[in-house]
Write an enzyme that holds these catalytic residues in place. Structure first.
Site, PDB file in Angstrom:
ATOM      1  N   PHE A   1       0.829  -1.205   0.000  1.00  0.00           N
ATOM      2  CA  PHE A   1       0.000   0.000   0.000  1.00  0.00           C
ATOM      3  C   PHE A   1       0.866   1.259   0.000  1.00  0.00           C
ATOM      4  O   PHE A   1       0.619   2.199  -0.763  1.00  0.00           O
ATOM      5  CB  PHE A   1      -0.926  -0.003   1.219  1.00  0.00           C
ATOM      6  CG  PHE A   1      -1.750   1.256   1.359  1.00  0.00           C
ATOM      7  CD1 PHE A   1      -2.890   1.440   0.591  1.00  0.00           C
ATOM      8  CD2 PHE A   1      -1.368   2.259   2.246  1.00  0.00           C
ATOM      9  CE1 PHE A   1      -3.640   2.606   0.705  1.00  0.00           C
ATOM     10  CE2 PHE A   1      -2.111   3.424   2.366  1.00  0.00           C
ATOM     11  CZ  PHE A   1      -3.250   3.592   1.598  1.00  0.00           C
TER      12      PHE A   1
ATOM     13  N   CYS B   1     -23.920 -36.683 -15.990  1.00  0.00           N
ATOM     14  CA  CYS B   1     -23.268 -35.602 -15.248  1.00  0.00           C
ATOM     15  C   CYS B   1     -23.191 -35.970 -13.766  1.00  0.00           C
ATOM     16  O   CYS B   1     -24.196 -36.389 -13.178  1.00  0.00           O
ATOM     17  CB  CYS B   1     -24.050 -34.299 -15.430  1.00  0.00           C
ATOM     18  SG  CYS B   1     -23.437 -32.950 -14.396  1.00  0.00           S
TER      19      CYS B   1
ATOM     20  N   LYS C   1      22.779 -31.100 -15.360  1.00  0.00           N
ATOM     21  CA  LYS C   1      21.319 -31.019 -15.492  1.00  0.00           C
ATOM     22  C   LYS C   1      20.638 -31.994 -14.530  1.00  0.00           C
ATOM     23  O   LYS C   1      20.974 -33.176 -14.490  1.00  0.00           O
ATOM     24  CB  LYS C   1      20.901 -31.324 -16.934  1.00  0.00           C
ATOM     25  CG  LYS C   1      21.527 -30.410 -17.974  1.00  0.00           C
ATOM     26  CD  LYS C   1      21.169 -28.949 -17.771  1.00  0.00           C
ATOM     27  CE  LYS C   1      19.754 -28.627 -18.166  1.00  0.00           C
ATOM     28  NZ  LYS C   1      19.529 -28.570 -19.615  1.00  0.00           N
TER      29      LYS C   1
ATOM     30  N   TYR D   1      24.732 -12.881 -13.258  1.00  0.00           N
ATOM     31  CA  TYR D   1      25.730 -13.826 -12.768  1.00  0.00           C
ATOM     32  C   TYR D   1      27.137 -13.648 -13.339  1.00  0.00           C
ATOM     33  O   TYR D   1      28.063 -14.336 -12.922  1.00  0.00           O
ATOM     34  CB  TYR D   1      25.273 -15.266 -13.013  1.00  0.00           C
ATOM     35  CG  TYR D   1      24.887 -15.564 -14.445  1.00  0.00           C
ATOM     36  CD1 TYR D   1      25.846 -15.715 -15.436  1.00  0.00           C
ATOM     37  CD2 TYR D   1      23.544 -15.694 -14.800  1.00  0.00           C
ATOM     38  CE1 TYR D   1      25.492 -15.978 -16.751  1.00  0.00           C
ATOM     39  CE2 TYR D   1      23.183 -15.962 -16.111  1.00  0.00           C
ATOM     40  CZ  TYR D   1      24.159 -16.103 -17.084  1.00  0.00           C
ATOM     41  OH  TYR D   1      23.806 -16.361 -18.381  1.00  0.00           O
TER      42      TYR D   1
ATOM     43  N   TYR E   1       3.978   1.469  -0.972  1.00  0.00           N
ATOM     44  CA  TYR E   1       4.717   1.529  -2.235  1.00  0.00           C
ATOM     45  C   TYR E   1       3.837   2.118  -3.337  1.00  0.00           C
ATOM     46  O   TYR E   1       4.262   3.014  -4.083  1.00  0.00           O
ATOM     47  CB  TYR E   1       5.178   0.127  -2.627  1.00  0.00           C
ATOM     48  CG  TYR E   1       5.916   0.069  -3.946  1.00  0.00           C
ATOM     49  CD1 TYR E   1       7.292   0.282  -4.009  1.00  0.00           C
ATOM     50  CD2 TYR E   1       5.238  -0.184  -5.132  1.00  0.00           C
ATOM     51  CE1 TYR E   1       7.966   0.239  -5.219  1.00  0.00           C
ATOM     52  CE2 TYR E   1       5.899  -0.225  -6.350  1.00  0.00           C
ATOM     53  CZ  TYR E   1       7.265  -0.018  -6.386  1.00  0.00           C
ATOM     54  OH  TYR E   1       7.928  -0.049  -7.583  1.00  0.00           O
TER      55      TYR E   1
ATOM     56  N   LYS F   1      31.844 -23.646 -12.439  1.00  0.00           N
ATOM     57  CA  LYS F   1      32.885 -22.879 -13.127  1.00  0.00           C
ATOM     58  C   LYS F   1      34.175 -22.918 -12.315  1.00  0.00           C
ATOM     59  O   LYS F   1      34.135 -22.919 -11.074  1.00  0.00           O
ATOM     60  CB  LYS F   1      32.467 -21.410 -13.282  1.00  0.00           C
ATOM     61  CG  LYS F   1      31.168 -21.177 -14.010  1.00  0.00           C
ATOM     62  CD  LYS F   1      30.800 -19.698 -13.992  1.00  0.00           C
ATOM     63  CE  LYS F   1      29.443 -19.452 -14.618  1.00  0.00           C
ATOM     64  NZ  LYS F   1      29.027 -18.033 -14.488  1.00  0.00           N
TER      65      LYS F   1
ATOM     66  N   ARG G   1      20.241 -13.493 -26.284  1.00  0.00           N
ATOM     67  CA  ARG G   1      21.409 -14.240 -26.761  1.00  0.00           C
ATOM     68  C   ARG G   1      21.385 -14.373 -28.288  1.00  0.00           C
ATOM     69  O   ARG G   1      22.400 -14.240 -28.943  1.00  0.00           O
ATOM     70  CB  ARG G   1      21.431 -15.646 -26.142  1.00  0.00           C
ATOM     71  CG  ARG G   1      22.653 -16.454 -26.577  1.00  0.00           C
ATOM     72  CD  ARG G   1      22.431 -17.963 -26.375  1.00  0.00           C
ATOM     73  NE  ARG G   1      22.223 -18.292 -24.977  1.00  0.00           N
ATOM     74  CZ  ARG G   1      23.200 -18.479 -24.090  1.00  0.00           C
ATOM     75  NH1 ARG G   1      24.460 -18.368 -24.472  1.00  0.00           N
ATOM     76  NH2 ARG G   1      22.928 -18.789 -22.851  1.00  0.00           N
TER      77      ARG G   1
ATOM     78  N   LYS H   1      21.410 -23.202 -11.798  1.00  0.00           N
ATOM     79  CA  LYS H   1      21.145 -22.862 -13.200  1.00  0.00           C
ATOM     80  C   LYS H   1      19.665 -22.485 -13.321  1.00  0.00           C
ATOM     81  O   LYS H   1      18.789 -23.342 -13.235  1.00  0.00           O
ATOM     82  CB  LYS H   1      21.474 -24.039 -14.107  1.00  0.00           C
ATOM     83  CG  LYS H   1      21.349 -23.731 -15.587  1.00  0.00           C
ATOM     84  CD  LYS H   1      21.776 -24.935 -16.426  1.00  0.00           C
ATOM     85  CE  LYS H   1      21.694 -24.604 -17.903  1.00  0.00           C
ATOM     86  NZ  LYS H   1      20.328 -24.296 -18.345  1.00  0.00           N
TER      87      LYS H   1
ATOM     88  N   LEU I   1      26.788 -23.267 -22.586  1.00  0.00           N
ATOM     89  CA  LEU I   1      27.605 -24.200 -21.805  1.00  0.00           C
ATOM     90  C   LEU I   1      27.389 -25.628 -22.291  1.00  0.00           C
ATOM     91  O   LEU I   1      26.298 -25.988 -22.734  1.00  0.00           O
ATOM     92  CB  LEU I   1      27.236 -24.116 -20.323  1.00  0.00           C
ATOM     93  CG  LEU I   1      27.503 -22.788 -19.617  1.00  0.00           C
ATOM     94  CD1 LEU I   1      27.024 -22.874 -18.166  1.00  0.00           C
ATOM     95  CD2 LEU I   1      28.970 -22.422 -19.660  1.00  0.00           C
TER      96      LEU I   1
ATOM     97  N   ASP J   1      16.210 -21.582 -14.923  1.00  0.00           N
ATOM     98  CA  ASP J   1      15.568 -22.012 -16.162  1.00  0.00           C
ATOM     99  C   ASP J   1      14.804 -20.833 -16.767  1.00  0.00           C
ATOM    100  O   ASP J   1      13.603 -20.668 -16.575  1.00  0.00           O
ATOM    101  CB  ASP J   1      14.616 -23.180 -15.879  1.00  0.00           C
ATOM    102  CG  ASP J   1      14.203 -23.895 -17.158  1.00  0.00           C
ATOM    103  OD1 ASP J   1      14.820 -23.632 -18.201  1.00  0.00           O
ATOM    104  OD2 ASP J   1      13.272 -24.717 -17.101  1.00  0.00           O
TER     105      ASP J   1
ATOM    106  N   CYS K   1     -27.514 -26.834 -14.731  1.00  0.00           N
ATOM    107  CA  CYS K   1     -26.647 -27.661 -13.881  1.00  0.00           C
ATOM    108  C   CYS K   1     -25.983 -26.770 -12.828  1.00  0.00           C
ATOM    109  O   CYS K   1     -25.304 -25.793 -13.179  1.00  0.00           O
ATOM    110  CB  CYS K   1     -25.581 -28.348 -14.729  1.00  0.00           C
ATOM    111  SG  CYS K   1     -24.380 -29.293 -13.762  1.00  0.00           S
TER     112      CYS K   1
ATOM    113  N   GLU L   1      26.766 -22.750  -8.978  1.00  0.00           N
ATOM    114  CA  GLU L   1      25.629 -21.830  -8.965  1.00  0.00           C
ATOM    115  C   GLU L   1      24.390 -22.531  -9.513  1.00  0.00           C
ATOM    116  O   GLU L   1      24.482 -23.329 -10.440  1.00  0.00           O
ATOM    117  CB  GLU L   1      25.912 -20.597  -9.834  1.00  0.00           C
ATOM    118  CG  GLU L   1      27.201 -19.881  -9.500  1.00  0.00           C
ATOM    119  CD  GLU L   1      27.572 -18.873 -10.585  1.00  0.00           C
ATOM    120  OE1 GLU L   1      26.669 -18.138 -11.040  1.00  0.00           O
ATOM    121  OE2 GLU L   1      28.753 -18.833 -10.981  1.00  0.00           O
TER     122      GLU L   1
ATOM    123  N   CYS M   1     -25.801 -33.082 -11.942  1.00  0.00           N
ATOM    124  CA  CYS M   1     -27.248 -33.010 -12.221  1.00  0.00           C
ATOM    125  C   CYS M   1     -27.803 -34.273 -12.868  1.00  0.00           C
ATOM    126  O   CYS M   1     -29.009 -34.369 -13.109  1.00  0.00           O
ATOM    127  CB  CYS M   1     -27.552 -31.802 -13.104  1.00  0.00           C
ATOM    128  SG  CYS M   1     -26.929 -31.968 -14.799  1.00  0.00           S
TER     129      CYS M   1
ATOM    130  N   CYS N   1     -21.900 -31.790 -20.344  1.00  0.00           N
ATOM    131  CA  CYS N   1     -23.224 -31.742 -19.732  1.00  0.00           C
ATOM    132  C   CYS N   1     -23.932 -30.556 -20.376  1.00  0.00           C
ATOM    133  O   CYS N   1     -23.481 -29.415 -20.241  1.00  0.00           O
ATOM    134  CB  CYS N   1     -23.129 -31.536 -18.219  1.00  0.00           C
ATOM    135  SG  CYS N   1     -24.723 -31.152 -17.453  1.00  0.00           S
TER     136      CYS N   1
END
Length: 657
Positions: free
Chosen positions: A32, A397, A304, A218, A34, A280, A132, A111, A81, A113, A420, A109, A400, A415
Site C-alpha cells: 500500500f 453428469c 542437469k 551472474y 509503495y 565454473k 542471446r 542454473k 555451456l 531455467d 446444472c 551456482e 445433475c 453436460c
C-alpha cells in the site's frame, strides 16, 4: 513544495524499496505504501515532465509499442555451456582440468531455467539489453528489460560495464498469466520458461511489466578488470545493486557431488524454476589458458537435474464440471510430495488421455509436475497391477445426472443442462473474473459462500445482491465495509465494455478476442442475438464452429431470459468502436505466411490489426495482401496465381513505420 526535490526524493525512496524487495527479498514498506509513493510520482511527472528522469522507476511500467526488434551484435559472443547428466561426467570434467592446472576451486551456482540476456551500462546508467540470439547477434529488448523491477537503472558506481544474467518468470507470476490466458480462451504457457520467453518478445512493454518477470545477474564481460574470481564477481555484482542468486558455493572438486545433492533438494522449495547447477573454475585469470571449444568454454559445465518423479496410488477418478459443461476427469491420489509440495490430485484431461495411458483406479503410478508446476500422471507401473478394472467414462453428469454427450471429432464429454448447479457456479466465477466483468471482491470463495446461502445461483443474481444487504453483512467473515465495497464494484461493472459482458456470458468457443470481433460487426449484444448463421460465418475468423455456438446460445430460452434480465438491470450492451488511424490497411484482408525475421506471427498480426486490417488464415480472391517471409509455401503460390499483392518484410516495414 519544491516539485523537483519531491520527484527526486520519491525516485530515491521507490528505487530503494524495489532493491530491498526484489533483490534482497527484504521488503521495508507495505504494498500500500509503495503504491502510494508510485502514484504520487506518476502524477507529479505527468504535471511536470521536465523534471522526469529517463531512469525514473515509473519507466518500469512500460514504454512505447515497438514495430519490431532491432538486431544487436554482441561485443563479446554469448556462448552456451556444455551439459553433463551424471556425476561421473562431472567428475571427468573436473579431473581433466585439475590434471593440467592443479587442485582448483570451483563455484557452483543454481542454473536458472529462463533465457539469457546481455545488459549494458555506461557511466553507471542503464543503456541497453539484448537476447542471446545465435550467440553473436541478438535482439534489442531494451524497453522490455527496463520494466523488470529488480533491474537497477543506475548502479552504485559510475562505470561502463556489460553484465549477463537470466530472465525468468517466478511461479506466482506464471500462475497469474496462465489464469488470464485460460479466461481468454488462449493457449496456456507450458512452463515458466516458455512464458518468460514469450513475454520478453512482446512488442508492447506495458504487457511485459504486468507479467512481473525477474532477473538474476551472474557474470561480467571482461570480469577480470574488476575482480579475479567468479565468487568475487557475484559479490561485486551485488555491491553494484544487481540481484544475485544467493545459492552459490566455492569448493574443491571432491565436494561437487554433495553440493549437487543439496541443490537438488533445495530446488523443490524455490519460487522459480531451476534445471541444474553451473560449475565454473573460480579463478578467472586462468580461464583463457583453459580455453574454449567452438561453442562452449572448457572451464565451465552445466549439470542437469533429472525431472523429479514420485510414486503413488490412484485412489479414485472423479469428475469436474466446467462452466461450458466440459467434464474433466481428475485422479485422486494418495498424497505424495513432488517438487516442493504435497500433491493429492492430478488432471487426467479427457477419456482418450486415460485410455492411452491405461490408467485405472488403484493403479500405482508415477507423478511429476509438468514444468515443475502442474501435477500430471506420467505412467503406470504395470508390474504392480493386480486385478484393477479398466477405466470406463461416466455416462451422466456427476452433479445433475443429465446424459453426457461427446461430439464427433472432440475429445471432451459435455453436460448440456444449462441449469446444472456446477456449470452455473463456474459460470459465475468466470463472469466475475478480472478478464471478464472484473468484479473486485467477488472471487471463487465468496461466490461459493453466497451460493450456500442461496443468494447467488445465476449471473443476474449478482446484480440483486444489494437486495440482501442486511443479510450479507452478518455472514461470518463479512461486514458493512466489505459488502459496501463489493456492491460498488458490482454497480461499476454495469459500465464495462459490452465485449467483456459477452465474454463473461461463457458462450462456448467465444473467447475475449472473438467477443470483440463479433461486437465490432454487430455493435450491440441484442443485434448479435438476432444474427443468422449465414451472416456470422461471413465475419473473418468466425467459422462454422463459433457461429453454431453463438446461434445455439441465443436460441435457448433460458439464455434469452438472462440477456433480457441483464439489459433491464442496466448493463451496457453497446460496443464503443475506437477510431482507427487512417491507413492503406484499413479493412484490408491480410494473410501472413512464412517466417519473418523481425516478428512473430501474433506480433505482426496485432500491429496490422491496430491499423484496421483483418487477419485471415487462407488466401482467396478477396485477400488484399499476403505478407510473405522466408520459406513461404503454398499460400504464396496461390497469391501469385490469383494476382494478390505480395509484400516482403522490408516493404511491410515501409508501410507501417
Amino acid at each position: 513544495m519544491d516539485i523537483k526535490a519531491r520527484i527526486k526524493e520519491l525516485t530515491s525512496l521507490i528505487n530503494e524499496a524495489n532493491y530491498n524487495y526484489h533483490s534482497l527479498d527484504k521488503p521495508t514498506i507495505t504494498d500500500f505504501e509503495y503504491d502510494k509513493l508510485l502514484n504520487e510520482l506518476i502524477n507529479l511527472e505527468e504535471k511536470h515532465p521536465e523534471y522526469k528522469s529517463e531512469f525514473s522507476p515509473t519507466s518500469k511500467i512500460g514504454g512505447p509499442i515497438l514495430a519490431s526488434f532491432n538486431k544487436v551484435t554482441h561485443k563479446s559472443p554469448m556462448m552456451s555451456l556444455s551439459n553433463c547428466f551424471s556425476k561421473e561426467e562431472l567428475e571427468k570434467f573436473a579431473d581433466k582440468i585439475n590434471l593440467e592446472f592443479g587442485d582448483l576451486l570451483y563455484t557452483s551456482e543454481l542454473k536458472i531455467d529462463g533465457l539469457a540476456v546481455s545488459i549494458n551500462y555506461e557511466n553507471g546508467k542503464y543503456v541497453s539489453a539484448a537476447t542471446r540470439g545465435n550467440g553473436l547477434v541478438g535482439e534489442d529488448i531494451t524497453l522490455n528489460v527496463k520494466t523488470i523491477k529488480s533491474l537497477p537503472l543506475e548502479l552504485n558506481e559510475k562505470i561502463d560495464i556489460t553484465v549477463r544474467g537470466e530472465i525468468f518468470m517466478p511461479h506466482d507470476s506464471f500462475h497469474l498469466v496462465n489464469e488470464e490466458r485460460l479466461a481468454n480462451n488462449e493457449e496456456v504457457f507450458a512452463n515458466p520458461r516458455n512464458a518468460a520467453a514469450g513475454t520478453i518478445r512482446q512488442l508492447d512493454s506495458s504487457i511485459v511489466a504486468k507479467r512481473k518477470l525477474d532477473l538474476f545477474v551472474y557474470t561480467i564481460v571482461d570480469d577480470y578488470k574488476y575482480v579475479d574470481s567468479q565468487s568475487g564477481v557475484l559479490k561485486y555484482l551485488k555491491e553494484l545493486g544487481f540481484k544475485v542468486n544467493p545459492n552459490y558455493k566455492v569448493s574443491k572438486n571432491n565436494e561437487l557431488s554433495k553440493i549437487i545433492d543439496e541443490y537438488d533438494l533445495l530446488r523443490k522449495n524455490l519460487p522459480y524454476d531451476t534445471d541444474g547447477v553451473v560449475i565454473k573454475v573460480d579463478n578467472l585469470l586462468i580461464h583463457e589458458e583453459i580455453g574454449y571449444t567452438a561453442k562452449s568454454p572448457k572451464w565451465a559445465i552445466a549439470y542437469k537435474f533429472k525431472p523429479e518423479e514420485s510414486i503413488t496410488e490412484v485412489l479414485d477418478i472423479v469428475y469436474q464440471v466446467g462452466r461450458t459443461g466440459v467434464i474433466t476427469p481428475v485422479a485422486v491420489l494418495k498424497p505424495v510430495f513432488v517438487s516442493g509440495s504435497t500433491v493429492a490430485r492430478a488432471t487426467l484431461h479427457n477419456e482418450d488421455y486415460i485410455v492411452n495411458k491405461d490408467i485405472r483406479i488403484n493403479d500405482i503410478v508415477y507423478v511429476r509436475k509438468a514444468g515443475e508446476i502442474i501435477p500430471e500422471v506420467v505412467s503406470v507401473d504395470l508390474t504392480k497391477r493386480t486385478n484393477q478394472v479398466p477405466f470406463k467414462m461416466i455416462e451422466n453428469c456427476p452433479v445433475c445426472k443429465t446424459r453426457l454427450e461427446r461430439k464427433e471429432n472432440e475429445a471432451f464429454y459435455y453436460c448440456n443442462n444449462l441449469d446444472c448447479p456446477s456449470r452455473n457456479l463456474n459460470g459465475l466465477i468466470h463472469f466475475a473474473s478480472r478478464e471478464a466483468m472484473n468484479i473486485d471482491g467477488l472471487g471463487e470463495k465468496v461466490i461459493h459462500k453466497f451460493n450456500e446461502f442461496d443468494y447467488l445461483n445465476k449471473i443476474s443474481d449478482i446484480y440483486r445482491l444489494k437486495n440482501y444487504y442486511d443479510e450479507l453483512t452478518v455472514i461470518e467473515g463479512f461486514g458493512k465495509k466489505s459488502i459496501d465495497k463489493l456492491l460498488k464494484s458490482i454497480e461499476d461493472s454495469k459500465n464495462m465494455e459490452a465485449d467483456k459482458l459477452l465474454f463473461g456470458l461463457g458462450i462456448k468457443n467465444v473467447g475475449a478476442k472473438v467477443a470483440k470481433e463479433l461486437l465490432k460487426k454487430y455493435k450491440n449484444i441484442n443485434n448479435l442475438a438476432n444474427a443468422s448463421f449465414d451472416d456470422l460465418i461471413l465475419i473473418d475468423e468466425i467459422g462454422e464452429v463459433i457461429a453454431n455456438s453463438v446461434i445455439n446460445y441465443f436460441s435457448n430460452e433460458i439464455n434469452r431470459e438472462l440477456i433480457l434480465d441483464l439489459e433491464n438491470l442496466g448493463l451496457n450492451f453497446n460496443f464503443n468502436t475506437k477510431e482507427i488511424t487512417k491507413h492503406e490497411f484499413n479493412d484490408k484482408k491480410i494473410v501472413i505466411t512464412g517466417t519473418l525475421e523481425n516478428y512473430g506471427r501474433k506480433e505482426i498480426a496485432s500491429i496490422l490489426e491496430s491499423f484496421g486490417a483483418k487477419i485471415t488464415s487462407s488466401v482467396s480472391k478477396s485477400t488484399d495482401y499476403v505478407i510473405a517471409g522466408s520459406e513461404a509455401g503454398s499460400k504464396l503460390d496461390k497469391a501469385i496465381e490469383l494476382g494478390v499483392k505480395v509484400l516482403n518484410e522490408t516493404e511491410l516495414l515501409e508501410r507501417i513505420k
